[in-house]
Structure formats: structure tokens, C-alpha cells
Design a protein around this motif. Structure first.
Motif, short mmCIF file in Angstrom:
data_model
loop_
_atom_site.label_atom_id
_atom_site.label_comp_id
_atom_site.label_asym_id
_atom_site.label_seq_id
_atom_site.Cartn_x
_atom_site.Cartn_y
_atom_site.Cartn_z
N ILE B 19 10.74 0.40 21.59
CA ILE B 19 9.31 0.90 21.21
C ILE B 19 9.22 2.33 20.31
O ILE B 19 9.22 2.02 18.99
N PHE B 20 9.99 2.91 20.66
CA PHE B 20 9.35 4.93 20.14
C PHE B 20 10.16 4.67 18.93
O PHE B 20 9.40 4.77 17.98
N TYR B 23 8.16 2.51 16.20
CA TYR B 23 6.93 3.15 15.62
C TYR B 23 7.28 4.61 15.49
O TYR B 23 6.24 4.74 14.01
N THR B 24 7.79 4.77 15.31
CA THR B 24 8.00 6.76 15.29
C THR B 24 8.85 6.25 13.15
O THR B 24 8.09 6.05 12.42
N VAL B 27 5.36 4.81 11.45
CA VAL B 27 4.03 5.57 10.97
C VAL B 27 4.63 6.99 10.23
O VAL B 27 3.78 6.86 9.82
N ILE B 28 5.41 7.38 10.59
CA ILE B 28 6.20 8.84 9.65
C ILE B 28 7.19 8.81 8.68
O ILE B 28 6.84 8.46 7.79
N GLN B 46 0.17 -0.81 7.50
CA GLN B 46 -0.39 -0.25 8.24
C GLN B 46 -0.96 0.06 9.58
O GLN B 46 -1.30 0.42 10.33
N ILE B 50 -2.69 1.77 14.29
CA ILE B 50 -3.44 2.04 14.99
C ILE B 50 -3.66 0.91 16.27
O ILE B 50 -4.14 0.93 17.12
N PRO B 53 -1.46 0.16 19.44
CA PRO B 53 -1.64 0.32 20.45
C PRO B 53 -3.67 0.43 21.33
O PRO B 53 -3.44 1.42 22.47
N VAL B 54 -4.52 0.79 20.57
CA VAL B 54 -5.55 1.11 20.90
C VAL B 54 -5.25 -0.01 21.96
O VAL B 54 -6.06 0.20 23.22
#
Lengths: 89, 80
Positions: B19-20, B23-24, B27-28, B46, B50, B53-54
Motif C-alpha cells: 500500500i505504501f 500510494y507513494t 502521489v509523488i 489522481q 485523495i 483514504p478520506v
């Protein structure tokens, strides 16, 4: 210095950095919530990772388990001898 | 059994690492890649980076509140 003060200063520094980036329009305003959500997600991932690693490296101590069972047996016999009810046998 | 514990721990760390990294990357790294690179078809648009996770956070919060309410009501019913 206390640990919580260090963590709070780190959070304030990162917030100031992010707001600075927003103000100077390096990052467009539609992406305001990107950094906080990224940090929350990575914090959750870090917590999960620590739990997983702790589970992997958990020591089971089989000798201690054996000694514990013997202690339990001795205690039960002693209590039964003194006519105290020990429940399941 | 310690093997089951080890397997669960390994599964958890694998899930968290995947997941990390996903997600990285999402997003980045992806904003700096040209829009006609083939890698874009493996990632959702994109806005979802957001929204998801929200949404998950809101669902978790609701679940916690429901659970606490449920336990409180059950204990109150048992006392009465």
C-alpha cells in the motif's frame, strides 16, 4: 526535551513548509490536502508494518511454557490437598 | 502455533509495504511522468488518491462509533 515536544515541532515545521509551498504557488491550490493525507496514510502503513514485524519476531519460549505448566500442576495439587476447589481437572 | 502467527505477521507487513509503495508512486512520482506513458493505465485518476483514504477514514470512524454505541447499549441493557 520531552518526546511529544519533538514530535509537535516536527509537525509544525512540516505544516509551515507545506503552507509556504502553497503560498508561493509551487503546488496548485487544488492539491492542498495532498500532504496531510499522504502523511496519515504513511503513518497507518508504518503502524501496520510494526505490528507485522512484531508478530514475525515474537519469541515463544517453549521451556518457559513447560515450566509454567509444571507450576500450574503443582499449585493445583497443593490446593486440592487443602480441600480447595480448583475447578476443571 | 507460531507458524500461523509468523504467516499473519508476514501478510500484514506485505500488505502495508505494498500500500505504501503504490500510494507513494501514485502521489509523488506520477505527476512528473509524461501523460502518454504506459504506466498511467495502472493507476486510477489522481482525484481518487485523495477520495479513497478520506472515504476509508470516514468508514473507519463510523464503524468505531457504531461499535462503541453497540457495546454501551448492551452493557446498559444488562444492568437494567
Amino acid at each position: 526535551m520531552k518526546h511529544v515536544v519533538k514530535i509537535l515541532t516536527l509537525v509544525v515545521a512540516i505544516t509551515a513548509f507545506w503552507i509556504g509551498l502553497l503560498q508561493t504557488s509551487v503546488v496548485p491550490c487544488s492539491h492542498t490536502w495532498l500532504l496531510p493525507i499522504y502523511f496519515i496514510v504513511s503513518l497507518g502503513c508504518y503502524g501496520l508494518l510494526m505490528v507485522g514485524i512484531g508478530l514475525i519476531c515474537f519469541p515463544t519460549c517453549p521451556q518457559e511454557a513447560l515450566l509454567l505448566q509444571q507450576d500450574i500442576k503443582e499449585a493445583k495439587e497443593y490446593l486440592k490437598r487443602n480441600k480447595i476447589d480448583v475447578g476443571s481437572d | 502455533m507460531e507458524l500461523a502467527d509468523r504467516a499473519v505477521g508476514f501478510l500484514l507487513s506485505f500488505i502495508s509495504l505494498s500500500i505504501f509503495t503504490y500510494y507513494t508512486f501514485w502521489v509523488i512520482i506520477l505527476p512528473f511522468v509524461d501523460s502518454d506513458h504506459f504506466i498511467h493505465q495502472y493507476f486510477l485518476p489522481q482525484e481518487y488518491a485523495i477520495l479513497i483514504p478520506v472515504f476509508a477514514g470516514v468508514v473507519l470512524l463510523c464503524f468505531l462509533c457504531i461499535f462503541i454505541g453497540f457495546v454501551t447499549l448492551k452493557s446498559k441493557k444488562k444492568k437494567a
